[in-house]
Design an enzyme around this catalytic site. Structure first.
Site, short mmCIF file in Angstrom:
data_model
loop_
_atom_site.label_atom_id
_atom_site.label_comp_id
_atom_site.label_asym_id
_atom_site.label_seq_id
_atom_site.Cartn_x
_atom_site.Cartn_y
_atom_site.Cartn_z
N ASP A 1 30.79 44.13 37.96
CA ASP A 1 30.17 42.83 38.24
C ASP A 1 29.04 42.99 39.25
OD1 ASP A 1 32.20 41.67 36.73
OD2 ASP A 1 33.38 41.08 38.48
N HIS B 1 34.88 42.56 40.11
CA HIS B 1 35.12 43.82 39.41
C HIS B 1 33.97 44.76 39.80
CE1 HIS B 1 36.95 40.80 36.69
NE2 HIS B 1 37.81 41.74 36.35
N ASP C 1 39.55 29.36 30.75
CA ASP C 1 39.09 29.53 32.14
C ASP C 1 38.29 28.34 32.65
OD1 ASP C 1 40.27 31.99 32.69
OD2 ASP C 1 38.62 33.13 31.85
#
Length: 440
Positions: A104, A101, A309
């Site tokens: 990030d 992203h 996740d």
């Protein structure tokens, strides 16, 4: 600069009998599977966000990891240090791709101008890192969900100024992805949904989201980006209900706004779990609808109602997923991105390697089993037999629109039809799959 992972040279393939926890047991990049190198089949990517941005904080506790680049300091200097470690990790892990992203890799800053300037500097840093390492960008995206301005969504926000800010982020992130040679651009609507219908205009929000996606497509063509645009379905979290609920829902949305030829899907295993589907189902559905693009490889927990996740570790589940992908011709621009994070208690820096190594071995073994299923052809043969009636004259006339409902009613009466149900043989087929898994 001193290596961060200074106790490791590179992760290497040592074979299934190896007891080295920092070696591959099944992933051999150069092994040929169905005539193609394993690395080319799997197209592994490591993600920036979970691997280098998450500090171990959760709803009930503060950060637990204490990474050097997560300490107080000058934001751009810390971002550059993080990039150093990230590319050291990618190189030592032997992943050919990475994903990010915008925020990030770059500090967001205190204004839109700062955001753009910071990101431009970091794109130059990443370009240099890619050239040095040979690691490529699988996909980039914009984080239009973390900042408080996006509390009510980005494209679906009731404030057009928020919509405009999100548009700026997407323009900037897509152009960065293009400059870095990214093969895809992902759109995940983290807050494109609602908490309550009491303050929500569903029609208005769908129109906004549809127009936003149309503008994304327009900008892609304007800048000459040749990669694939991908939507990543998710049913809920952080909102109660998200408009990109699952693969089938996204297909309906794309059809509504004339985008089904422009955008494909990035399917995440854990999101399938949250939607009440199997990972296998979502992959097969995306393929059947002509929307399959890429995969976020992870796993969820059916006993928990949130996106855990975790790293994929089920060969059984992923063998069927890889079987569908191979049957469909494999990846083109997409790949297997590990949208997964170590557990909060896994505080040793080498835990990042253990998680990825296990996941890569899982997917490699799944690939080899799927290849056996393809070569054997028995499952395909059984399905073809089951639907063989549709190759008959009657079946073809129905499918080609040569018979109406009334025609069929007349045909059934004239031929005194009395069809007998044929066994689906599910149990036998499940045994066959177990044969591939455990006996080959």
């Amino acid at each position: 600069m001193q290596a961060y992972f200074d106790q490791l040279d590179r992760v290497r393939y040592e074979g299934s009998k190896s007891s080295n926890p920092l070696a591959f047991r099944h992933y051999n990049p150069d092994e040929l599977v169905l005539g193609k190198r394993m690395e080319e089949h799997l197209r592994f990517a490591a993600c920036y966000w979970h691997t280098f941005c998450w500090n171990g904080a959760d709803m009930f506790g503060v950060g637990a990891f204490n990474r050097p680049w997560q300490q107080p300091g000058e934001a751009l200097a810390l971002a550059k240090r993080k990039a150093d470690v990230a590319f050291e990790f990618f190189h030592k892990l032997h992943v050919p791709f990475y994903c990010f992203h915008d925020v990030d890799v770059s500090p967001e800053g205190a204004s839109l101008k700062e955001y753009i300037n910071n990101f431009a500097q970091m794109v130059d840093v990443l370009a240099g890192k890619q050239e040095e390492s040979g690691v490529k960008l699988l996909w980039g995206t914009a984080n239009c969900f973390t900042n408080p301005r996006y509390g009510a969504g980005a494209a679906t926000n009731p404030d057009p100024e928020v919509f405009s800010w999100a548009a700026t982020q997407v323009v900037t992130a897509m152009e960065a992805t293009h400059k870095l040679g990214g093969e895809n651009y992902v759109l995940w609507g983290g807050r494109e949904g609602y908490e309550t219908l009491l303050n929500t205009d569903l029609r208005q929000e769908r129109e906004q989201l549809g127009r936003f996606m149309q503008m994304v497509v327009e900008h892609k063509h304007k800048i000459g980006f040749q990669g694939t645009l991908l939507i990543e379905p998710k049913p809920q979290e952080p909102t109660k209900h998200q408009y990109d609920y699952d693969a089938a829902t996204v297909y309906g949305f794309l059809k509504q706004f004339g985008l089904e030829k422009e955008i494909k899907l990035n399917i995440e295993a854990n999101h399938a779990t949250l939607a009440g589907h199997s990972f296998h189902h979502e992959i097969a559905t995306a393929i059947a609808l002509g929307l399959f693009g890429s995969v976020d490889a992870n796993r969820g927990d059916a006993q928990l109602g949130w996106d855990t996740d975790q790293f994929p570790n089920s060969v059984e589940e992923n063998a069927l997923v890889m079987y569908e992908i191979l049957k469909a011709g494999g990846f083109t621009t997409g790949g297997l991105n590990f949208d997964a994070k170590v557990r909060r208690q896994s505080t040793d820096k080498y835990d990042l390697f253990y998680g990825h190594i296990g996941a890569m071995d899982t997917m490699a073994l799944a690939l080899k089993i799927a290849a056996c299923m393809i070569e054997d052809g028995e499952l395909d043969k059984r399905i073809a037999q089951r639907y063989s009636g549709w190759n008959s004259e009657l079946g073809q006339q129905i499918l080609k629109g040569q018979m109406s409902l009334a025609d069929l009613a007349k045909y059934a009466q004239e031929h005194n039809l009395s069809p007998v149900h044929q066994s689906g043989r599910q149990e036998q087929l499940e045994n066959l799959v177990n044969h591939y898994l455990f006996d080959k």
